[in-house]
Design a protein around this motif. Sequence first.
Motif, short mmCIF file in Angstrom:
data_model
loop_
_atom_site.label_atom_id
_atom_site.label_comp_id
_atom_site.label_asym_id
_atom_site.label_seq_id
_atom_site.Cartn_x
_atom_site.Cartn_y
_atom_site.Cartn_z
N LEU A 192 0.85 -1.19 0.00
CA LEU A 192 0.00 0.00 0.00
C LEU A 192 0.88 1.23 0.00
CD1 LEU A 192 -2.59 -1.18 2.67
CD2 LEU A 192 -2.94 -1.09 0.19
N ALA A 193 0.63 2.15 -0.93
CA ALA A 193 1.41 3.38 -1.05
C ALA A 193 0.54 4.54 -0.57
CB ALA A 193 1.85 3.60 -2.50
N GLY A 194 0.99 5.22 0.48
CA GLY A 194 0.12 6.15 1.18
C GLY A 194 0.12 7.58 0.68
N LEU A 195 -1.07 8.18 0.72
CA LEU A 195 -1.23 9.63 0.62
C LEU A 195 -1.36 10.17 2.04
CD1 LEU A 195 -3.92 9.71 -2.21
CD2 LEU A 195 -1.57 10.56 -2.43
N ASP A 196 -1.10 11.45 2.22
CA ASP A 196 -1.21 12.07 3.54
C ASP A 196 -2.68 12.38 3.82
OD1 ASP A 196 -1.25 13.74 5.77
OD2 ASP A 196 0.60 14.76 5.22
N PRO A 197 -3.34 11.61 4.72
CA PRO A 197 -4.77 11.83 4.96
C PRO A 197 -5.08 13.23 5.47
CG PRO A 197 -4.06 9.74 5.90
CD PRO A 197 -2.83 10.48 5.52
N ARG A 198 -4.19 13.76 6.29
CA ARG A 198 -4.42 15.11 6.82
C ARG A 198 -4.51 16.13 5.69
NH1 ARG A 198 0.12 18.73 9.93
NH2 ARG A 198 -1.25 20.39 10.72
N LEU A 199 -3.58 16.09 4.76
CA LEU A 199 -3.58 17.04 3.67
C LEU A 199 -4.77 16.83 2.74
CD1 LEU A 199 0.21 17.28 2.73
CD2 LEU A 199 -1.14 18.73 4.25
N VAL A 200 -5.13 15.56 2.52
CA VAL A 200 -6.29 15.27 1.68
C VAL A 200 -7.56 15.84 2.30
CG1 VAL A 200 -7.76 13.44 0.75
CG2 VAL A 200 -5.28 13.19 0.65
N LEU A 201 -7.78 15.56 3.58
CA LEU A 201 -9.00 16.00 4.25
C LEU A 201 -9.07 17.53 4.35
CD1 LEU A 201 -9.03 13.26 7.01
CD2 LEU A 201 -10.74 13.51 5.20
N LEU A 202 -7.93 18.17 4.65
CA LEU A 202 -7.92 19.62 4.75
C LEU A 202 -8.14 20.28 3.38
CD1 LEU A 202 -5.02 20.25 7.30
CD2 LEU A 202 -7.47 20.57 7.67
N ALA A 203 -7.53 19.71 2.34
CA ALA A 203 -7.72 20.27 1.00
C ALA A 203 -9.16 20.14 0.55
CB ALA A 203 -6.79 19.56 0.01
N GLU A 204 -9.78 18.99 0.84
CA GLU A 204 -11.18 18.81 0.46
C GLU A 204 -12.08 19.77 1.23
OE1 GLU A 204 -13.72 15.10 -0.78
OE2 GLU A 204 -13.34 15.07 1.36
N LYS A 205 -11.80 19.98 2.51
CA LYS A 205 -12.58 20.91 3.31
C LYS A 205 -12.47 22.33 2.76
CE LYS A 205 -14.80 22.28 7.10
NZ LYS A 205 -16.22 21.94 7.37
N GLU A 206 -11.26 22.72 2.39
CA GLU A 206 -11.01 24.08 1.90
C GLU A 206 -11.60 24.30 0.51
OE1 GLU A 206 -7.22 26.96 0.72
OE2 GLU A 206 -6.89 25.15 1.92
N GLN A 207 -11.46 23.30 -0.36
CA GLN A 207 -11.86 23.46 -1.75
C GLN A 207 -13.30 23.05 -2.01
OE1 GLN A 207 -8.90 21.53 -4.29
NE2 GLN A 207 -7.28 22.10 -2.85
N GLY A 208 -13.89 22.30 -1.08
CA GLY A 208 -15.27 21.88 -1.26
C GLY A 208 -15.44 21.08 -2.54
N GLY A 209 -16.44 21.46 -3.33
CA GLY A 209 -16.73 20.73 -4.57
C GLY A 209 -15.64 20.83 -5.61
N GLY A 210 -14.68 21.74 -5.40
CA GLY A 210 -13.59 21.87 -6.36
C GLY A 210 -12.46 20.90 -6.13
N PHE A 211 -12.52 20.15 -5.03
CA PHE A 211 -11.44 19.21 -4.74
C PHE A 211 -11.52 18.00 -5.66
CE2 PHE A 211 -9.84 15.39 -2.59
CZ PHE A 211 -8.53 15.78 -2.33
N ASN A 212 -10.37 17.54 -6.11
CA ASN A 212 -10.29 16.37 -6.97
C ASN A 212 -9.12 15.51 -6.51
OD1 ASN A 212 -9.09 14.94 -9.53
ND2 ASN A 212 -11.23 15.38 -10.05
N LEU A 213 -9.42 14.27 -6.11
CA LEU A 213 -8.38 13.41 -5.56
C LEU A 213 -7.32 13.06 -6.61
CD1 LEU A 213 -7.43 11.91 -3.02
CD2 LEU A 213 -8.72 9.92 -3.82
N LEU A 214 -7.72 12.91 -7.86
CA LEU A 214 -6.75 12.62 -8.91
C LEU A 214 -5.76 13.77 -9.05
CD1 LEU A 214 -5.62 10.99 -11.25
CD2 LEU A 214 -7.42 11.97 -12.71
#
Length: 326
Positions: A192-214
Amino acid sequence: MALLLCGVNGQSLRLPTANTALYESGGEERYFVGTVGKTWVSGTFGCVRSNGQQLHEGIDIRCMQRDRRGEPVDPVLATAGGEVAYMNLKQGLSNYGRYLVLRHRIDGVEVYSLYAHLKEFRSGLAMGQRVQAGEVVATMGRTANTQQGIAKDRAHLHFELNLFVNDRFASWFKGANPGQRNDHGLWNGQNLAGLDPRLVLLAEKEQGGGFNLLQFTRNQTELCRVYVRSTHFPWLRRYPALIRRNPVAEKEGIAGYEIALNYAGLPYELIPRSASEIKPGGSKYQLLGVNESEVSKNPARHLVALQGGHWILTTHGRKLLDLLTY
């Protein structure tokens, strides 16, 4: 072995417990659990342990609810819709204790969330079962197979967001580690190759519908860039959206791939290369470049090293590429 995908594109990630202090100004102490004698930073993702020399593959989320004995009882929630990929029922088989892996598909990315140190799974939860975002899947605990265990005051959920490396992992592991046990098959943490969950969750919170995991995955910071003389390996099929087009290779034929790795060893950009684009040489891997400031900042995986004034791939780096291209 083909892994089935489920979940939907465009779904958002949710916090895996009721603890929302991650989103509060100055809330880090109330959200992350550090290691003994260390600050909350040691409970975050990355090169945060052993003076930066040990990688922590997830985040440790603080308990909020306890029973009369002081044991954690926080419900653990599915971070997104998906299906149960793996359940480790025997705490003695892993330093993660009892842990759960869910498979999701978000913004075209096959991603796996992992929940560790669980007390118990939700009654009736089973492999292959579909789950909805926010659905209770387990109860927080402090299970582990380590001698010192996890003290009550450090009770937490260890949470990861991962990409899946190779569906031939079990075969690779047997050859690369003769005589060693692999109790978890494909779901060994090395796969398993990890992404930083903290940064993912904070970016999604900040960007809302504009966040894209890809896009988030594509925008990792480069630690090093390598060339591999391999043209067919599972990562290419599982994550085609991370492959960048190259007209020269499309015209002349693909002789291998140029791969950018972040400090956690995640291959986030792959460029097909023709034979004419790579200097000749018989080595299986070529180190094309190193981001020295990133190596200094995040050294824990020890993928590259200076030797005689030149950067080389270490044993750790070659082993990572061996698994990736197996």
